[in-house]
Write a protein that holds these residues in place. Structure first.
Motif, PDB file in Angstrom:
ATOM      1  N   LEU B 210       0.861  -1.178   0.000  1.00 25.17           N
ATOM      2  CA  LEU B 210       0.000   0.000   0.000  1.00 25.17           C
ATOM      3  C   LEU B 210       0.894   1.223   0.000  1.00 25.17           C
ATOM      4  O   LEU B 210       1.878   1.286   0.740  1.00 25.17           O
ATOM      5  CB  LEU B 210      -0.897   0.022   1.248  1.00 25.17           C
ATOM      6  CG  LEU B 210      -2.018  -1.019   1.275  1.00 25.17           C
ATOM      7  CD1 LEU B 210      -1.495  -2.355   1.771  1.00 25.17           C
ATOM      8  CD2 LEU B 210      -3.161  -0.547   2.155  1.00 25.17           C
ATOM      9  N   LEU B 211       0.535   2.181  -0.821  1.00 24.70           N
ATOM     10  CA  LEU B 211       1.324   3.408  -0.884  1.00 24.70           C
ATOM     11  C   LEU B 211       0.395   4.582  -0.625  1.00 24.70           C
ATOM     12  O   LEU B 211      -0.486   4.882  -1.434  1.00 24.70           O
ATOM     13  CB  LEU B 211       1.973   3.525  -2.260  1.00 24.70           C
ATOM     14  CG  LEU B 211       3.126   4.500  -2.336  1.00 24.70           C
ATOM     15  CD1 LEU B 211       4.258   4.069  -1.416  1.00 24.70           C
ATOM     16  CD2 LEU B 211       3.638   4.563  -3.773  1.00 24.70           C
ATOM     17  N   PHE B 212       0.582   5.217   0.540  1.00 29.10           N
ATOM     18  CA  PHE B 212      -0.186   6.415   0.862  1.00 29.10           C
ATOM     19  C   PHE B 212       0.657   7.629   0.479  1.00 29.10           C
ATOM     20  O   PHE B 212       1.843   7.683   0.794  1.00 29.10           O
ATOM     21  CB  PHE B 212      -0.495   6.460   2.371  1.00 29.10           C
ATOM     22  CG  PHE B 212      -1.433   5.379   2.833  1.00 29.10           C
ATOM     23  CD1 PHE B 212      -2.802   5.565   2.772  1.00 29.10           C
ATOM     24  CD2 PHE B 212      -0.951   4.184   3.338  1.00 29.10           C
ATOM     25  CE1 PHE B 212      -3.673   4.577   3.203  1.00 29.10           C
ATOM     26  CE2 PHE B 212      -1.811   3.185   3.773  1.00 29.10           C
ATOM     27  CZ  PHE B 212      -3.179   3.380   3.705  1.00 29.10           C
ATOM     28  N   PRO B 271       4.940  13.039   7.193  1.00 32.06           N
ATOM     29  CA  PRO B 271       5.321  12.104   6.125  1.00 32.06           C
ATOM     30  C   PRO B 271       4.525  12.332   4.841  1.00 32.06           C
ATOM     31  O   PRO B 271       3.305  12.352   4.853  1.00 32.06           O
ATOM     32  CB  PRO B 271       5.002  10.732   6.729  1.00 32.06           C
ATOM     33  CG  PRO B 271       5.060  10.931   8.206  1.00 32.06           C
ATOM     34  CD  PRO B 271       4.565  12.335   8.430  1.00 32.06           C
ATOM     35  N   VAL B 272       5.240  12.497   3.739  1.00 33.79           N
ATOM     36  CA  VAL B 272       4.592  12.679   2.440  1.00 33.79           C
ATOM     37  C   VAL B 272       4.181  11.333   1.872  1.00 33.79           C
ATOM     38  O   VAL B 272       3.279  11.242   1.051  1.00 33.79           O
ATOM     39  CB  VAL B 272       5.526  13.408   1.445  1.00 33.79           C
ATOM     40  CG1 VAL B 272       6.783  12.599   1.162  1.00 33.79           C
ATOM     41  CG2 VAL B 272       4.818  13.710   0.138  1.00 33.79           C
ATOM     42  N   LEU B 273       4.847  10.296   2.331  1.00 36.03           N
ATOM     43  CA  LEU B 273       4.663   8.981   1.729  1.00 36.03           C
ATOM     44  C   LEU B 273       4.807   7.918   2.810  1.00 36.03           C
ATOM     45  O   LEU B 273       5.693   8.016   3.665  1.00 36.03           O
ATOM     46  CB  LEU B 273       5.751   8.795   0.665  1.00 36.03           C
ATOM     47  CG  LEU B 273       5.601   7.672  -0.323  1.00 36.03           C
ATOM     48  CD1 LEU B 273       6.134   8.111  -1.679  1.00 36.03           C
ATOM     49  CD2 LEU B 273       6.376   6.469   0.159  1.00 36.03           C
ATOM     50  N   ALA B 274       3.923   6.951   2.783  1.00 40.61           N
ATOM     51  CA  ALA B 274       4.061   5.808   3.693  1.00 40.61           C
ATOM     52  C   ALA B 274       3.778   4.554   2.889  1.00 40.61           C
ATOM     53  O   ALA B 274       2.761   4.454   2.196  1.00 40.61           O
ATOM     54  CB  ALA B 274       3.114   5.922   4.872  1.00 40.61           C
ATOM     55  N   GLU B 275       4.717   3.622   2.971  1.00 40.17           N
ATOM     56  CA  GLU B 275       4.612   2.370   2.222  1.00 40.17           C
ATOM     57  C   GLU B 275       4.413   1.251   3.237  1.00 40.17           C
ATOM     58  O   GLU B 275       5.141   1.167   4.223  1.00 40.17           O
ATOM     59  CB  GLU B 275       5.925   2.158   1.450  1.00 40.17           C
ATOM     60  CG  GLU B 275       5.866   1.103   0.386  1.00 40.17           C
ATOM     61  CD  GLU B 275       7.200   0.979  -0.362  1.00 40.17           C
ATOM     62  OE1 GLU B 275       8.249   1.368   0.198  1.00 40.17           O
ATOM     63  OE2 GLU B 275       7.182   0.482  -1.496  1.00 40.17           O
ATOM     64  N   VAL B 276       3.413   0.432   2.997  1.00 40.03           N
ATOM     65  CA  VAL B 276       3.074  -0.640   3.935  1.00 40.03           C
ATOM     66  C   VAL B 276       3.111  -1.960   3.188  1.00 40.03           C
ATOM     67  O   VAL B 276       2.561  -2.064   2.089  1.00 40.03           O
ATOM     68  CB  VAL B 276       1.650  -0.432   4.498  1.00 40.03           C
ATOM     69  CG1 VAL B 276       1.310  -1.507   5.518  1.00 40.03           C
ATOM     70  CG2 VAL B 276       1.493   0.954   5.101  1.00 40.03           C
ATOM     71  N   PHE B 277       3.769  -2.954   3.766  1.00 43.12           N
ATOM     72  CA  PHE B 277       3.765  -4.293   3.200  1.00 43.12           C
ATOM     73  C   PHE B 277       3.012  -5.220   4.144  1.00 43.12           C
ATOM     74  O   PHE B 277       3.379  -5.322   5.322  1.00 43.12           O
ATOM     75  CB  PHE B 277       5.192  -4.799   2.986  1.00 43.12           C
ATOM     76  CG  PHE B 277       5.902  -4.085   1.879  1.00 43.12           C
ATOM     77  CD1 PHE B 277       5.809  -4.534   0.572  1.00 43.12           C
ATOM     78  CD2 PHE B 277       6.644  -2.942   2.145  1.00 43.12           C
ATOM     79  CE1 PHE B 277       6.461  -3.868  -0.459  1.00 43.12           C
ATOM     80  CE2 PHE B 277       7.294  -2.265   1.115  1.00 43.12           C
ATOM     81  CZ  PHE B 277       7.193  -2.732  -0.189  1.00 43.12           C
ATOM     82  N   ALA B 297     -10.909  -1.746   1.415  1.00 41.95           N
ATOM     83  CA  ALA B 297     -11.909  -0.843   2.009  1.00 41.95           C
ATOM     84  C   ALA B 297     -11.274   0.004   3.112  1.00 41.95           C
ATOM     85  O   ALA B 297     -11.500   1.221   3.186  1.00 41.95           O
ATOM     86  CB  ALA B 297     -13.078  -1.656   2.558  1.00 41.95           C
ATOM     87  N   LEU B 298     -10.471  -0.625   3.977  1.00 42.20           N
ATOM     88  CA  LEU B 298      -9.827   0.121   5.071  1.00 42.20           C
ATOM     89  C   LEU B 298      -8.822   1.135   4.516  1.00 42.20           C
ATOM     90  O   LEU B 298      -8.701   2.251   5.036  1.00 42.20           O
ATOM     91  CB  LEU B 298      -9.123  -0.839   6.037  1.00 42.20           C
ATOM     92  CG  LEU B 298     -10.028  -1.780   6.842  1.00 42.20           C
ATOM     93  CD1 LEU B 298      -9.176  -2.676   7.737  1.00 42.20           C
ATOM     94  CD2 LEU B 298     -11.056  -1.020   7.665  1.00 42.20           C
ATOM     95  N   ALA B 299      -8.120   0.759   3.470  1.00 42.32           N
ATOM     96  CA  ALA B 299      -7.150   1.691   2.870  1.00 42.32           C
ATOM     97  C   ALA B 299      -7.873   2.944   2.387  1.00 42.32           C
ATOM     98  O   ALA B 299      -7.403   4.076   2.598  1.00 42.32           O
ATOM     99  CB  ALA B 299      -6.411   1.011   1.721  1.00 42.32           C
ATOM    100  N   ALA B 300      -9.037   2.754   1.772  1.00 41.71           N
ATOM    101  CA  ALA B 300      -9.800   3.906   1.267  1.00 41.71           C
ATOM    102  C   ALA B 300     -10.309   4.766   2.424  1.00 41.71           C
ATOM    103  O   ALA B 300     -10.244   6.001   2.375  1.00 41.71           O
ATOM    104  CB  ALA B 300     -10.965   3.414   0.411  1.00 41.71           C
ATOM    105  N   GLU B 311      -2.689   3.881  -3.095  1.00 41.10           N
ATOM    106  CA  GLU B 311      -2.717   2.814  -4.106  1.00 41.10           C
ATOM    107  C   GLU B 311      -2.537   1.489  -3.375  1.00 41.10           C
ATOM    108  O   GLU B 311      -1.672   1.377  -2.514  1.00 41.10           O
ATOM    109  CB  GLU B 311      -1.510   2.904  -5.041  1.00 41.10           C
ATOM    110  CG  GLU B 311      -1.505   4.046  -6.005  1.00 41.10           C
ATOM    111  CD  GLU B 311      -0.100   4.220  -6.581  1.00 41.10           C
ATOM    112  OE1 GLU B 311       0.599   3.210  -6.821  1.00 41.10           O
ATOM    113  OE2 GLU B 311       0.306   5.383  -6.741  1.00 41.10           O
ATOM    114  N   VAL B 312      -3.336   0.510  -3.755  1.00 37.72           N
ATOM    115  CA  VAL B 312      -3.190  -0.830  -3.173  1.00 37.72           C
ATOM    116  C   VAL B 312      -2.794  -1.771  -4.306  1.00 37.72           C
ATOM    117  O   VAL B 312      -3.500  -1.886  -5.308  1.00 37.72           O
ATOM    118  CB  VAL B 312      -4.511  -1.315  -2.545  1.00 37.72           C
ATOM    119  CG1 VAL B 312      -4.329  -2.702  -1.951  1.00 37.72           C
ATOM    120  CG2 VAL B 312      -5.002  -0.323  -1.499  1.00 37.72           C
TER     121      VAL B 312
END
Lengths: 406, 406
Positions: B210-212, B271-277, B297-300, B311-312
């Motif tokens: 996931l990329l926020f 943080p401008v960007l957070a990447e989650v694995f 759904a939770l990401a949204a 983006e997922v």
């Protein structure tokens, strides 16, 4: 008394050309560009009739020759790496322009001393210049200070050939007050349509490092109830902090979970370790104390609920620094006289004024930052707002002088 | 028919000495140690009376000479970097020992073929050996596969001088069934006091990135309500996932937020960007589909609430692989006959059996892992449990043969 907009803006643009990077400036403390900018500034000060010198720390100080009692105006001319053209530089050139205006007016009531402090941005040692100016004993810190890329401060000072120079010191008998103008670095003025920020206080900052330690288990074969998930505890802490902080502070309290790091950081391994860096800022020592209590309490709750250990380390604890109310009132009055809408506000960032105010009355004035941006090449303020800020500052200093420069 | 504990354990220890690292083994696929271990194994197979070869992919295959119909027993002899001595190797030596026992018994009903698949651990290409054995077309993947340090699989294969060798292929007319024994790699057997895990299915895995994306604002000067905090959204997502997943899955559903990365990662910058694995595993395709729906759904929800974009990306989607129930029952029966308490359980990790079961009946047996540990030099199982596991597997195969090796 009017400032001269063209001269002000031309000097700001000339300074921005030293170390220019795209639309911004790359002028970290003691870099070649920083030293060149300081030489340029010293010449500008001398041309303005000040007795100018660069001291052993890199501070550039322009001294009003015929005055026993002065107002100090200044900020810093170093930048963060690849930063903007206004952060620091604007406040210094305001000082230069106002010194010229006062001199040209023939005023005898009080002189203007101008200063550009060194390394406000902490390339080696944050607030090096203003702390040295204020007489802090920095010997031990200077011995060990290093930049992120491992350069020592001592080498940087030697390379700049400064150590032989005399130190410039604050002298409360001479220096009646300190005024610092700065870009806001935030969006409040722009979004509210105000032109002048009257700084009430510079926030205190508490910075924390939290280290959660669990067990690095296989994320496929370890049932959820047998895990010791350091990452889960860290995310829970960040989330609870976001939920609980609003009840502790006011509308101007801010906090930030700025970094989080998991080990081993593999998608199929339960994190054995999670490191969290967070920060709280407020102008109230009581709010800061309560925030620290909350961080520690939530860390303990999250550690227990995820069956991990936690250490909470306070990395950094700066007390809030209230600006001198009488001087803030003069800025407010000057803005009103000039028809500039102003707003009282805290400064969420640190500035040299928070060092100087420990010793003499001090005030800060903000001008709007376009898009609230700073520490970036896109940092900017409209020419109109820059000129208005200088005019308001000059007027505030006239009011201060009219009061007898106590 | 009894296995010979001393011979079994001696061979396991001899294999562990090849690439030994502390109490574990460093034998990644195609490393010198891995190839040496495969040569050693081929010799051991020949000494056991099998026709042994190393194929072009690195699979070591020992073929029962006088049998038209066989049971294949195997696993893999490559390891993760600096891994344990049992993961893979135990299942291979079980095969060797059982082949010897069956040969020595003079049984004519069915032969034992033994195999050590190559690169189960994915140093270059996960399940390379078993996928090649099963006839997957790997040409394109082999062309591009690289190790983490940038070595190409093609170079590794050439260096091992394998490409000239023939490929060993699964032949359903010959290979009646596949049995794989493995350490559990988790704590379930140990904590419940069971000695044999009868694997019902190998879980399916859905892995997500996931990329926020928010805005990198100054954490001191930007009011909370004007932020676009990518890190806040990421922590919120991880936390909500931990809260909501239990309602979707069963007690054996597992998930893991294994890594999180913030940019710029500075304590004083939002943080401008957070990447989650993250990863979800279950044996039910319906649960996995529902979990994916939940993640999205939770990401949204989190993105909206923190005013950021998200983006997922589904990185990896492996379907669950049910083991053959009739074979699992034979393992259960064998354990009961030998007085070994057993438990049915999913495999939370992937194994070669999940490839082979697509083509022929397959089963897996687990032995307890001390402390649930694996992929680490401390990975271990007691000698008693190792011997018991081999005995149960041999008995299960005897039962299979007695049924006529269909």
């Amino acid at each position: 008394m009017p400032i001269r907009p063209d001269r002000l803006l031309a000097d700001m643009r000339a300074l921005a050309a030293i170390g220019q990077h795209m639309t911004g400036v790359n002028r970290p403390a003691f870099s070649d560009a920083d030293i060149a900018a300081r030489e340029w500034l010293r010449n500008k000060m001398m041309n303005a009739g000040l007795a100018a010198e660069i001291d052993c720390y890199g501070n550039v100080y322009g001294r009003a020759i015929n005055a026993d009692r002065t107002v100090v105006i200044g900020s810093h001319s170093d930048t963060v790496p690849f930063g903007g053209w206004l952060d620091g530089a604007m406040g210094v050139i305001y000082g230069l322009e106002i010194a010229r205006c006062i001199t040209e007016s023939g005023s005898q009531s009080c002189g203007i001393d101008v200063i550009s402090f060194q390394d406000e941005e902490g390339t080696y040692l944050p607030f090096l210049g203003s702390r040295a100016f204020c007489g802090d004993n920095l010997t031990a810190e200077i011995e060990t200070a290093k930049s992120k890329d491992g350069q020592t401060l001592k080498d940087a000072m030697s390379k700049a050939a400064l150590p032989g120079n005399a130190a410039v010191r604050l002298d409360p008998r001479r220096h009646a007050a300190y005024f610092e103008a700065h870009i806001e670095q935030g969006p409040r003025l722009e979004s509210s349509g105000r032109k002048i920020g009257v700084v009430t206080a510079i926030v205190g900052i508490k910075s924390f490092r939290l280290l959660f330690r669990g067990q690095a288990n296989h994320a496929g074969t370890t049932p959820m109830d047998m895990r010791h998930d350091a990452g889960g505890a860290a995310m829970c802490l960040g989330n609870l902090l976001n939920q609980r902080m609003p009840a502790i502070g006011g509308p101007q309290t801010v906090w930030n979970v700025g970094n989080m790091r998991f080990e081993p950081g593999a998608i199929n391994v339960v994190p054995v370790l999670a490191e969290v860096f967070l920060q709280v800022r407020d102008i109230s020592p009581a709010v800061l104390a309560e925030a620290e209590h909350l961080v520690r309490a939530l860390a303990a709750i999250c550690a227990e609920s995820f069956k991990v250990d936690v250490e909470v380390e306070c990395l950094h604890d700066t007390e809030p620094a209230a600006m001198t109310p009488a001087l803030a009132k003069l800025i407010e009055k000057a803005a009103a006289e000039l028809g500039a809408p102003s707003a009282s506000m805290p400064s969420g960032a640190g500035h040299d004024a928070m060092i100087v105010v420990r010793h003499i009355p001090s005030a800060m004035l903000f001008v709007p930052s376009i898009g609230g941006r700073s520490h970036h090449v896109s940092e900017d303020t409209s020419d109109v707002d820059i000129v208005l800020g200088a005019q308001v500052l000059l007027r505030a200093i006239e009011l201060f002088m009219a009061n007898g420069a106590r």
